[in-house]
Design a protein around this motif. Sequence first.
Motif, PDB file in Angstrom:
ATOM      1  N   TYR A   6      -5.158  -6.242   7.606  1.00 36.37           N
ATOM      2  CA  TYR A   6      -3.979  -7.092   7.489  1.00 36.37           C
ATOM      3  C   TYR A   6      -2.754  -6.340   6.978  1.00 36.37           C
ATOM      4  CZ  TYR A   6      -8.057 -10.142   6.593  1.00 36.37           C
ATOM      5  OH  TYR A   6      -9.277 -10.755   6.620  1.00 36.37           O
ATOM      6  N   TYR A   7      -2.994  -5.405   6.074  1.00 38.83           N
ATOM      7  CA  TYR A   7      -1.886  -4.736   5.396  1.00 38.83           C
ATOM      8  C   TYR A   7      -1.974  -3.244   5.623  1.00 38.83           C
ATOM      9  CZ  TYR A   7      -2.058  -9.229   2.991  1.00 38.83           C
ATOM     10  OH  TYR A   7      -2.107 -10.570   2.721  1.00 38.83           O
ATOM     11  N   TRP A   8      -0.821  -2.650   5.805  1.00 34.67           N
ATOM     12  CA  TRP A   8      -0.746  -1.228   6.117  1.00 34.67           C
ATOM     13  C   TRP A   8       0.271  -0.538   5.228  1.00 34.67           C
ATOM     14  CZ3 TRP A   8      -3.608   1.249   9.983  1.00 34.67           C
ATOM     15  CH2 TRP A   8      -4.413   0.398  10.764  1.00 34.67           C
ATOM     16  N   GLY A   9      -0.053   0.690   4.839  1.00 34.25           N
ATOM     17  CA  GLY A   9       0.890   1.518   4.119  1.00 34.25           C
ATOM     18  C   GLY A   9       1.822   2.217   5.085  1.00 34.25           C
ATOM     19  N   GLN A  10       2.730   3.014   4.536  1.00 29.47           N
ATOM     20  CA  GLN A  10       3.771   3.621   5.355  1.00 29.47           C
ATOM     21  C   GLN A  10       3.338   4.921   6.012  1.00 29.47           C
ATOM     22  OE1 GLN A  10       3.330   4.246   2.281  1.00 29.47           O
ATOM     23  NE2 GLN A  10       3.947   6.339   1.887  1.00 29.47           N
ATOM     24  N   GLY A  11       2.237   5.485   5.610  1.00 28.17           N
ATOM     25  CA  GLY A  11       1.752   6.712   6.218  1.00 28.17           C
ATOM     26  C   GLY A  11       2.183   7.958   5.475  1.00 28.17           C
ATOM     27  N   THR A  12       1.346   8.963   5.536  1.00 31.75           N
ATOM     28  CA  THR A  12       1.654  10.269   4.962  1.00 31.75           C
ATOM     29  C   THR A  12       1.251  11.329   5.975  1.00 31.75           C
ATOM     30  OG1 THR A  12       1.336  11.698   3.015  1.00 31.75           O
ATOM     31  CG2 THR A  12      -0.581  10.422   3.734  1.00 31.75           C
ATOM     32  N   LEU A  13       2.121  12.310   6.180  1.00 32.12           N
ATOM     33  CA  LEU A  13       1.933  13.291   7.239  1.00 32.12           C
ATOM     34  C   LEU A  13       1.061  14.445   6.774  1.00 32.12           C
ATOM     35  CD1 LEU A  13       2.627  14.429  10.061  1.00 32.12           C
ATOM     36  CD2 LEU A  13       4.689  15.428   9.021  1.00 32.12           C
ATOM     37  N   VAL A  14       0.037  14.728   7.548  1.00 28.77           N
ATOM     38  CA  VAL A  14      -0.816  15.894   7.333  1.00 28.77           C
ATOM     39  C   VAL A  14      -0.624  16.833   8.517  1.00 28.77           C
ATOM     40  CG1 VAL A  14      -3.181  16.729   7.161  1.00 28.77           C
ATOM     41  CG2 VAL A  14      -2.504  14.624   5.979  1.00 28.77           C
ATOM     42  N   PHE A  35      -2.608   6.700   7.602  1.00 30.91           N
ATOM     43  CA  PHE A  35      -2.250   5.395   7.067  1.00 30.91           C
ATOM     44  C   PHE A  35      -3.433   4.803   6.324  1.00 30.91           C
ATOM     45  CE2 PHE A  35       1.625   4.857   9.558  1.00 30.91           C
ATOM     46  CZ  PHE A  35       1.388   5.661  10.667  1.00 30.91           C
ATOM     47  N   CYS A  36      -3.162   4.144   5.204  1.00 31.36           N
ATOM     48  CA  CYS A  36      -4.214   3.351   4.596  1.00 31.36           C
ATOM     49  C   CYS A  36      -3.957   1.883   4.916  1.00 31.36           C
ATOM     50  CB  CYS A  36      -4.330   3.590   3.102  1.00 31.36           C
ATOM     51  SG  CYS A  36      -2.870   3.248   2.114  1.00 31.36           S
ATOM     52  N   ALA A  37      -5.042   1.136   4.958  1.00 33.98           N
ATOM     53  CA  ALA A  37      -4.956  -0.266   5.367  1.00 33.98           C
ATOM     54  C   ALA A  37      -6.005  -1.069   4.628  1.00 33.98           C
ATOM     55  CB  ALA A  37      -5.158  -0.391   6.870  1.00 33.98           C
ATOM     56  N   VAL A  38      -5.741  -2.352   4.488  1.00 33.20           N
ATOM     57  CA  VAL A  38      -6.639  -3.254   3.786  1.00 33.20           C
ATOM     58  C   VAL A  38      -6.992  -4.431   4.679  1.00 33.20           C
ATOM     59  CG1 VAL A  38      -6.775  -4.915   1.892  1.00 33.20           C
ATOM     60  CG2 VAL A  38      -5.862  -2.650   1.467  1.00 33.20           C
ATOM     61  N   GLY A  39      -8.261  -4.792   4.693  1.00 32.34           N
ATOM     62  CA  GLY A  39      -8.693  -5.942   5.468  1.00 32.34           C
ATOM     63  C   GLY A  39     -10.073  -6.383   5.059  1.00 32.34           C
ATOM     64  N   LEU A  75       0.849  -1.180   0.000  1.00 28.39           N
ATOM     65  CA  LEU A  75       0.000   0.000   0.000  1.00 28.39           C
ATOM     66  C   LEU A  75       0.887   1.232   0.000  1.00 28.39           C
ATOM     67  CD1 LEU A  75      -2.573  -1.084   2.715  1.00 28.39           C
ATOM     68  CD2 LEU A  75      -2.872  -1.164   0.255  1.00 28.39           C
ATOM     69  N   GLN A  76       0.581   2.155  -0.876  1.00 30.98           N
ATOM     70  CA  GLN A  76       1.357   3.389  -0.980  1.00 30.98           C
ATOM     71  C   GLN A  76       0.426   4.562  -0.747  1.00 30.98           C
ATOM     72  OE1 GLN A  76       4.793   3.636  -1.639  1.00 30.98           O
ATOM     73  NE2 GLN A  76       4.504   5.797  -1.129  1.00 30.98           N
ATOM     74  N   ALA A  77       0.638   5.245   0.369  1.00 36.02           N
ATOM     75  CA  ALA A  77      -0.161   6.426   0.690  1.00 36.02           C
ATOM     76  C   ALA A  77       0.620   7.679   0.318  1.00 36.02           C
ATOM     77  CB  ALA A  77      -0.499   6.447   2.171  1.00 36.02           C
ATOM     78  N   SER A  78      -0.091   8.674  -0.174  1.00 33.43           N
ATOM     79  CA  SER A  78       0.556   9.930  -0.537  1.00 33.43           C
ATOM     80  C   SER A  78      -0.456  11.056  -0.457  1.00 33.43           C
ATOM     81  CB  SER A  78       1.139   9.834  -1.947  1.00 33.43           C
ATOM     82  OG  SER A  78       0.109   9.610  -2.895  1.00 33.43           O
ATOM     83  N   GLY A  79       0.051  12.278  -0.593  1.00 32.71           N
ATOM     84  CA  GLY A  79      -0.828  13.441  -0.643  1.00 32.71           C
ATOM     85  C   GLY A  79      -0.808  14.325   0.585  1.00 32.71           C
TER      86      GLY A  79
END
Length: 124
Positions: free
Chosen positions: A112-120, A94-98, A3-7
């Motif tokens: 189950y799965y987590w992205g690395q996070g993006t700072l706001v 963070f975005c996550a999938v389950g 998972l790739q979080a951005s923005g």
Amino acid sequence: VQLQASGGGLVQAGASLRLSCVASGGAFNTYTIAWFRQAPGKEREFVSAIRWSGGSTFYADSVKGRFTISKGNAKNTVYLQMNSLKYEDTAVYFCAVGRPIVSAVSGSSMYYYWGQGTLVTVSS
């Protein structure tokens, strides 16, 4: 699965941001994709989620009416449109999938799965 979080970014209170989450490495049509956030010194908290099949959406009370989660036209992409940002929205997102049941959609342990996070960061 990746998972790739951005923005994320630095904005003033009242501004808007759109976060993106791109999922790869799996078939996500039976999954729920969620956004969580964690502010400094605080526990991770649920923000929003969307069921890939059917498109049902869920929101934390703190963001209802300001944030909108949606599926993108690009494959396996989910957006979080954040409007009327407040100082208290400052966090790593963070975005996550389950595959949580509806009653547990806000539980981080359901994913189950987590992205690395993006700072706001929202300045007051």
